[in-house]
Design a protein around this motif. Structure first.
Motif, PDB file in Angstrom:
ATOM      1  N   THR A 219       0.720  -1.140  -0.126  1.00 42.39           N
ATOM      2  CA  THR A 219      -0.250  -0.013   0.020  1.00 42.39           C
ATOM      3  C   THR A 219       0.756   1.171   0.246  1.00 42.39           C
ATOM      4  O   THR A 219       0.644   2.390  -0.704  1.00 42.39           O
TER       5      THR A 219
ATOM      6  N   ARG B  35      -7.308   5.660  -3.141  1.00 43.60           N
ATOM      7  CA  ARG B  35      -8.203   4.497  -2.026  1.00 43.60           C
ATOM      8  C   ARG B  35      -9.250   3.683  -3.054  1.00 43.60           C
ATOM      9  O   ARG B  35      -9.130   2.316  -2.677  1.00 43.60           O
TER      10      ARG B  35
ATOM     11  N   ILE C 129      -5.323   0.568   4.384  1.00 43.61           N
ATOM     12  CA  ILE C 129      -5.484   1.805   3.578  1.00 43.61           C
ATOM     13  C   ILE C 129      -5.696   3.083   4.416  1.00 43.61           C
ATOM     14  O   ILE C 129      -4.773   4.017   4.165  1.00 43.61           O
TER      15      ILE C 129
END
Length: 155
Positions: free
Chosen positions: A67, A85, A98
């Protein structure tokens, strides 16, 4: 040539583990990508869990690291936070991961990316009477929030 027969729940073949280690070492992968790859390799469900555990233990797969890399690369491509996102959700990354990683990015970084995107759009698009609405649509499609866009255009 990859053998596509279904594997039994015996020991995990070294060649499959080796191929998956190489797959993960080549570039950062999220857990969902690795699971899809294993399905394509016809690995049984129980073996997938054991392989995933091993890959995580050996740090070949780490969703947080993936991420972080994903956010950095997409910011470089002038993506806004909403589109980043959305892309991470589509990759199957957990919402907690996230939120944690996106929270580490300084708000100034997003503002700088927005400013750069505005400058680039103005350089590459010919002037017409409908510039403001075209620019806003372009920035919305890049994942910036309407409020951020409008406040940046006012200043």
């Amino acid at each position: 040539m990859l053998n596509l027969r279904l594997l039994t729940d015996m020991d995990i073949p070294a060649d499959i583990l080796s191929k998956l280690e190489h797959y993960c070492a080549y570039q950062e992968r999220c857990e969902a990508d690795v699971r899809k790859k294993m399905v394509g390799m016809a690995v049984s469900a129980s073996q997938r869990e054991e392989i995933m555990r091993r890959l995580k233990d050996q740090k070949f797969v780490d969703d947080e690291r993936f991420t972080e890399q994903y956010v950095r690369s997409k910011l470089h491509e002038q993506w806004g936070p909403l589109k980043i996102r959305q892309g991470l959700f589509a990759k199957g990354v957990a919402a907690e991961v996230i939120d944690a990683v996106m929270g580490q990015v300084a708000p100034e970084a997003y503002e700088e990316v927005l400013e750069d995107a505005i400058e680039k759009w103005r350089r590459t698009n010919p002037a017409t009477g409908d510039d403001r609405s075209r620019l806003i649509r372009a920035l919305l499609s890049k994942g910036f929030a309407m409020g951020e866009i409008l406040s940046k255009l006012k200043s």
